[in-house]
Structure formats: C-alpha cells, structure tokens
Scaffold this motif. Structure first.
Motif, PDB file in Angstrom:
ATOM      1  N   VAL A 104       4.360  -7.609   6.024  1.00 30.88           N
ATOM      2  CA  VAL A 104       4.689  -7.456   4.498  1.00 30.88           C
ATOM      3  C   VAL A 104       6.028  -7.881   4.296  1.00 30.88           C
ATOM      4  O   VAL A 104       6.248  -8.005   2.815  1.00 30.88           O
ATOM      5  CB  VAL A 104       4.148  -6.075   3.983  1.00 30.88           C
ATOM      6  CG1 VAL A 104       2.762  -5.890   4.132  1.00 30.88           C
ATOM      7  CG2 VAL A 104       5.001  -5.022   4.878  1.00 30.88           C
ATOM      8  N   LYS A 105       7.075  -7.720   5.065  1.00 31.97           N
ATOM      9  CA  LYS A 105       8.473  -7.981   4.545  1.00 31.97           C
ATOM     10  C   LYS A 105       9.296  -8.367   5.615  1.00 31.97           C
ATOM     11  O   LYS A 105       8.977  -8.324   6.702  1.00 31.97           O
ATOM     12  CB  LYS A 105       9.119  -6.581   4.327  1.00 31.97           C
ATOM     13  CG  LYS A 105      10.154  -6.442   3.661  1.00 31.97           C
ATOM     14  CD  LYS A 105      10.684  -5.032   3.092  1.00 31.97           C
ATOM     15  CE  LYS A 105      11.907  -4.716   2.883  1.00 31.97           C
ATOM     16  NZ  LYS A 105      12.201  -3.605   2.454  1.00 31.97           N
ATOM     17  N   ILE A 124      16.498 -13.457  11.328  1.00 32.60           N
ATOM     18  CA  ILE A 124      15.293 -12.851  10.415  1.00 32.60           C
ATOM     19  C   ILE A 124      14.459 -11.554  11.096  1.00 32.60           C
ATOM     20  O   ILE A 124      13.852 -11.739  12.330  1.00 32.60           O
ATOM     21  CB  ILE A 124      14.259 -14.016  10.143  1.00 32.60           C
ATOM     22  CG1 ILE A 124      15.144 -15.109   9.456  1.00 32.60           C
ATOM     23  CG2 ILE A 124      13.191 -13.487   8.954  1.00 32.60           C
ATOM     24  CD1 ILE A 124      14.005 -16.457   9.337  1.00 32.60           C
ATOM     25  N   GLN A 125      14.351 -10.593  10.389  1.00 37.26           N
ATOM     26  CA  GLN A 125      13.844  -9.281  10.716  1.00 37.26           C
ATOM     27  C   GLN A 125      12.387  -9.323  10.030  1.00 37.26           C
ATOM     28  O   GLN A 125      12.358  -9.177   9.107  1.00 37.26           O
ATOM     29  CB  GLN A 125      14.500  -8.190  10.683  1.00 37.26           C
ATOM     30  CG  GLN A 125      15.707  -8.158  11.301  1.00 37.26           C
ATOM     31  CD  GLN A 125      16.535  -6.862  11.253  1.00 37.26           C
ATOM     32  OE1 GLN A 125      16.324  -6.072  10.284  1.00 37.26           O
ATOM     33  NE2 GLN A 125      17.659  -6.879  12.189  1.00 37.26           N
ATOM     34  N   GLY A 126      11.199  -9.246  10.802  1.00 42.17           N
ATOM     35  CA  GLY A 126       9.949  -9.209   9.997  1.00 42.17           C
ATOM     36  C   GLY A 126       9.408  -7.765  10.265  1.00 42.17           C
ATOM     37  O   GLY A 126       9.357  -6.914  11.450  1.00 42.17           O
ATOM     38  N   PHE A 127       8.844  -7.426   9.126  1.00 38.90           N
ATOM     39  CA  PHE A 127       8.343  -5.936   9.294  1.00 38.90           C
ATOM     40  C   PHE A 127       6.839  -5.914   8.976  1.00 38.90           C
ATOM     41  O   PHE A 127       6.179  -6.644   8.397  1.00 38.90           O
ATOM     42  CB  PHE A 127       8.904  -5.142   8.136  1.00 38.90           C
ATOM     43  CG  PHE A 127      10.365  -4.913   8.358  1.00 38.90           C
ATOM     44  CD1 PHE A 127      10.782  -3.405   9.034  1.00 38.90           C
ATOM     45  CD2 PHE A 127      11.656  -5.553   7.953  1.00 38.90           C
ATOM     46  CE1 PHE A 127      12.119  -3.380   9.215  1.00 38.90           C
ATOM     47  CE2 PHE A 127      12.850  -5.463   8.244  1.00 38.90           C
ATOM     48  CZ  PHE A 127      12.946  -4.374   8.679  1.00 38.90           C
ATOM     49  N   ASN A 128       6.046  -5.142   9.748  1.00 33.91           N
ATOM     50  CA  ASN A 128       4.592  -5.018   9.483  1.00 33.91           C
ATOM     51  C   ASN A 128       4.159  -3.503   9.140  1.00 33.91           C
ATOM     52  O   ASN A 128       4.806  -2.546   9.534  1.00 33.91           O
ATOM     53  CB  ASN A 128       4.088  -5.226  11.044  1.00 33.91           C
ATOM     54  CG  ASN A 128       3.943  -6.519  11.399  1.00 33.91           C
ATOM     55  OD1 ASN A 128       4.203  -7.449  10.766  1.00 33.91           O
ATOM     56  ND2 ASN A 128       3.408  -6.585  12.707  1.00 33.91           N
ATOM     57  N   CYS A 129       3.082  -3.587   8.511  1.00 33.31           N
ATOM     58  CA  CYS A 129       2.420  -2.338   7.983  1.00 33.31           C
ATOM     59  C   CYS A 129       1.250  -2.345   8.939  1.00 33.31           C
ATOM     60  O   CYS A 129       0.545  -3.186   9.139  1.00 33.31           O
ATOM     61  CB  CYS A 129       2.142  -2.343   6.594  1.00 33.31           C
ATOM     62  SG  CYS A 129       1.098  -1.169   5.804  1.00 33.31           S
ATOM     63  N   LYS A 130       0.920  -0.867   9.407  1.00 28.85           N
ATOM     64  CA  LYS A 130      -0.345  -0.897  10.213  1.00 28.85           C
ATOM     65  C   LYS A 130      -1.443  -1.157   9.391  1.00 28.85           C
ATOM     66  O   LYS A 130      -2.665  -1.446   9.971  1.00 28.85           O
ATOM     67  CB  LYS A 130      -0.478   0.743  10.567  1.00 28.85           C
ATOM     68  CG  LYS A 130       0.408   0.938  11.534  1.00 28.85           C
ATOM     69  CD  LYS A 130       0.517   2.449  11.818  1.00 28.85           C
ATOM     70  CE  LYS A 130       1.519   2.734  12.959  1.00 28.85           C
ATOM     71  NZ  LYS A 130       1.609   4.254  13.428  1.00 28.85           N
ATOM     72  N   CYS A 141       0.831  -1.193  -0.068  1.00 27.17           N
ATOM     73  CA  CYS A 141      -0.051  -0.121  -0.276  1.00 27.17           C
ATOM     74  C   CYS A 141       0.750   1.210   0.158  1.00 27.17           C
ATOM     75  O   CYS A 141       0.359   2.219  -0.236  1.00 27.17           O
ATOM     76  CB  CYS A 141      -0.891  -0.089   1.086  1.00 27.17           C
ATOM     77  SG  CYS A 141      -0.085   0.236   2.835  1.00 27.17           S
ATOM     78  N   GLY A 142       2.143   1.134   0.167  1.00 28.68           N
ATOM     79  CA  GLY A 142       3.068   2.457   0.282  1.00 28.68           C
ATOM     80  C   GLY A 142       3.129   2.897   1.569  1.00 28.68           C
ATOM     81  O   GLY A 142       4.063   4.088   1.705  1.00 28.68           O
ATOM     82  N   ALA A 143       2.371   2.600   2.619  1.00 26.95           N
ATOM     83  CA  ALA A 143       2.631   3.215   3.782  1.00 26.95           C
ATOM     84  C   ALA A 143       3.904   2.955   4.601  1.00 26.95           C
ATOM     85  O   ALA A 143       4.391   1.897   4.051  1.00 26.95           O
ATOM     86  CB  ALA A 143       1.234   2.708   4.757  1.00 26.95           C
TER      87      ALA A 143
END
Length: 66
Positions: free
Chosen positions: A51-52, A40-46, A20-22
């Motif tokens: 997502v990554k 492993i580093q996990g990333f979240n979008c609100k 979504c680009g956020a």
C-alpha cells in the motif's frame, strides 16, 4: 536487497494503511534504481497487500562509511 539481509530493521507496524486504516509493516527494502545512496522501502497491509512506498537515505551507505 531484501529485508532479510537487513537485520537492524524492525518489522513492527509503522503507520496506518491509507486504504483500510489497519497497521502496516515494512516488507521490503530495495536500492533506488537511479539515485545512489537512496533506497525504496515498501510497506504491506495484512488486509490490502502493498500500500505504500517511501524513498529514504540508504542505511547501507551509512554502514559502509562507519
């Protein structure tokens, strides 16, 4: 290892969500299941949730060597 155990990691947004680009933020750090010295580093979008993920050299290994 959960992020709460890793006080030196910033929770500030790191990158843009590929969906979504956020802005996304680091949410979790876990040891790599097969490679010693990697995590492993996990990333979240609100908006979109997880997502990554990135595989990087373990910061914990650096702390042990110091």
């Amino acid at each position: 290892m959960r992020l709460q155990e890793f006080a030196s990691v910033s929770l500030e947004p790191q990158d843009a969500c590929p969906v979504c680009g956020a802005m996304i933020a680091l949410a979790e750090i876990v040891p790599h299941p097969h490679q010693v010295g990697l995590e492993i580093q996990g990333f979240n979008c609100k908006c979109c949730g997880p997502v990554k993920s990135l595989v990087v050299k373990s910061r914990r290994m650096k702390e042990r060597l110091s």
